[in-house]
Design a protein around this motif. Structure first.
Motif, PDB file in Angstrom:
ATOM      1  N   VAL A 106      14.472  21.668  43.030  1.00 50.60           N
ATOM      2  CA  VAL A 106      15.289  21.068  44.096  1.00 50.60           C
ATOM      3  C   VAL A 106      14.856  19.625  44.298  1.00 50.60           C
ATOM      4  CG1 VAL A 106      15.813  21.144  46.564  1.00 50.60           C
ATOM      5  CG2 VAL A 106      15.784  23.262  45.225  1.00 50.60           C
ATOM      6  N   ALA A 107      13.538  19.412  44.364  1.00 55.50           N
ATOM      7  CA  ALA A 107      13.026  18.054  44.532  1.00 55.50           C
ATOM      8  C   ALA A 107      13.379  17.192  43.327  1.00 55.50           C
ATOM      9  CB  ALA A 107      11.515  18.096  44.754  1.00 55.50           C
ATOM     10  N   SER A 108      13.262  17.753  42.121  1.00 53.95           N
ATOM     11  CA  SER A 108      13.621  17.000  40.908  1.00 53.95           C
ATOM     12  C   SER A 108      15.092  16.628  40.915  1.00 53.95           C
ATOM     13  CB  SER A 108      13.312  17.826  39.656  1.00 53.95           C
ATOM     14  OG  SER A 108      11.934  18.035  39.520  1.00 53.95           O
ATOM     15  N   SER A 109      15.938  17.535  41.375  1.00 54.26           N
ATOM     16  CA  SER A 109      17.368  17.233  41.460  1.00 54.26           C
ATOM     17  C   SER A 109      17.615  16.080  42.420  1.00 54.26           C
ATOM     18  CB  SER A 109      18.146  18.471  41.915  1.00 54.26           C
ATOM     19  OG  SER A 109      18.047  19.493  40.968  1.00 54.26           O
ATOM     20  N   ALA A 110      16.933  16.083  43.539  1.00 52.44           N
ATOM     21  CA  ALA A 110      17.084  14.998  44.520  1.00 52.44           C
ATOM     22  C   ALA A 110      16.620  13.668  43.924  1.00 52.44           C
ATOM     23  CB  ALA A 110      16.307  15.319  45.792  1.00 52.44           C
ATOM     24  N   VAL A 111      15.509  13.691  43.213  1.00 53.38           N
ATOM     25  CA  VAL A 111      15.024  12.466  42.561  1.00 53.38           C
ATOM     26  C   VAL A 111      16.040  11.988  41.529  1.00 53.38           C
ATOM     27  CG1 VAL A 111      13.238  11.528  41.029  1.00 53.38           C
ATOM     28  CG2 VAL A 111      12.585  12.932  42.988  1.00 53.38           C
ATOM     29  N   LEU A 115      17.166   8.320  42.206  1.00 54.09           N
ATOM     30  CA  LEU A 115      16.613   7.302  41.318  1.00 54.09           C
ATOM     31  C   LEU A 115      17.356   7.141  39.993  1.00 54.09           C
ATOM     32  CD1 LEU A 115      12.769   7.882  41.783  1.00 54.09           C
ATOM     33  CD2 LEU A 115      14.267   6.259  42.956  1.00 54.09           C
ATOM     34  N   LEU A 116      18.006   8.199  39.528  1.00 56.26           N
ATOM     35  CA  LEU A 116      18.658   8.131  38.221  1.00 56.26           C
ATOM     36  C   LEU A 116      20.182   8.079  38.328  1.00 56.26           C
ATOM     37  CD1 LEU A 116      16.400  10.705  36.349  1.00 56.26           C
ATOM     38  CD2 LEU A 116      16.154   8.219  36.469  1.00 56.26           C
ATOM     39  N   ASP A 117      20.669   7.986  39.561  1.00 56.50           N
ATOM     40  CA  ASP A 117      22.106   7.850  39.815  1.00 56.50           C
ATOM     41  C   ASP A 117      22.917   8.992  39.200  1.00 56.50           C
ATOM     42  OD1 ASP A 117      24.151   6.446  41.120  1.00 56.50           O
ATOM     43  OD2 ASP A 117      24.724   5.416  39.274  1.00 56.50           O
ATOM     44  N   GLU A 118      22.384  10.191  39.259  1.00 55.29           N
ATOM     45  CA  GLU A 118      23.112  11.357  38.766  1.00 55.29           C
ATOM     46  C   GLU A 118      24.121  11.789  39.823  1.00 55.29           C
ATOM     47  OE1 GLU A 118      20.271  14.277  37.482  1.00 55.29           O
ATOM     48  OE2 GLU A 118      19.598  13.014  35.825  1.00 55.29           O
ATOM     49  N   PRO A 119      25.236  12.364  39.389  1.00 56.30           N
ATOM     50  CA  PRO A 119      26.298  12.695  40.344  1.00 56.30           C
ATOM     51  C   PRO A 119      25.930  13.864  41.264  1.00 56.30           C
ATOM     52  CG  PRO A 119      26.856  13.497  38.155  1.00 56.30           C
ATOM     53  CD  PRO A 119      25.601  12.694  38.010  1.00 56.30           C
TER      54      PRO A 119
END
Length: 141
Positions: A106-111, A115-119
């Protein structure tokens, strides 16, 4: 091999890490979690060197790549995370520690979003919400 197959293999193998580490590091005469981390990660290094040897990938050439700083930072984060995880497993229940640890996705998804401008989609947000609820239900005392 398809990335989803690799993901399933990773999930299957990693599913055994917490119970095995708990068996090794808890109770009377337990192996200290730091020693367990050292040995387990030494096995990881040996396996990785073997794979690199078989595939013929060059290691030294990669150190000139400016992105290596991300790899080194990830290594520090991995080290801190694994040491903390193994320590938590040595004193806590696998059924609580593993789900809490699994919240890293969940935290990785938020990052990734920040930070990586993922949708961000409603489906992804719903999935994260379900994951949080699942961890609360599974890990709740």
């Amino acid at each position: 091999m398809n990335y989803l197959v690799w993901a399933v293999v990773a999930m299957g193998a990693y599913s055994l890490v917490a119970p095995l580490m708990r068996l090794a590091t808890a109770g009377e005469g337990a192996i200290p979690s730091t020693v367990a981390a050292l040995v387990a990660n030494t096995v990881l290094v040996v396996l990785t060197v073997g794979v690199i040897g078989v595939t013929g990938e060059s290691v030294l050439d990669q150190f000139a790549d400016p992105r290596m700083r991300y790899v080194l930072a990830a290594g520090v984060c991995l080290g801190v995370g694994i040491l903390a995880y193994y320590r938590a497993l040595s004193v806590g229940r696998v059924s609580v520690v593993a789900p809490v640890f699994a919240m890293f996705f969940v935290a990785s998804s938020a990052v990734g979003v920040v930070l990586l401008d993922e949708p961000v989609t409603a489906r992804k947000l719903l999935g994260v919400a379900f994951a949080v609820v699942a961890v609360i239900l599974v890990a709740g005392e």
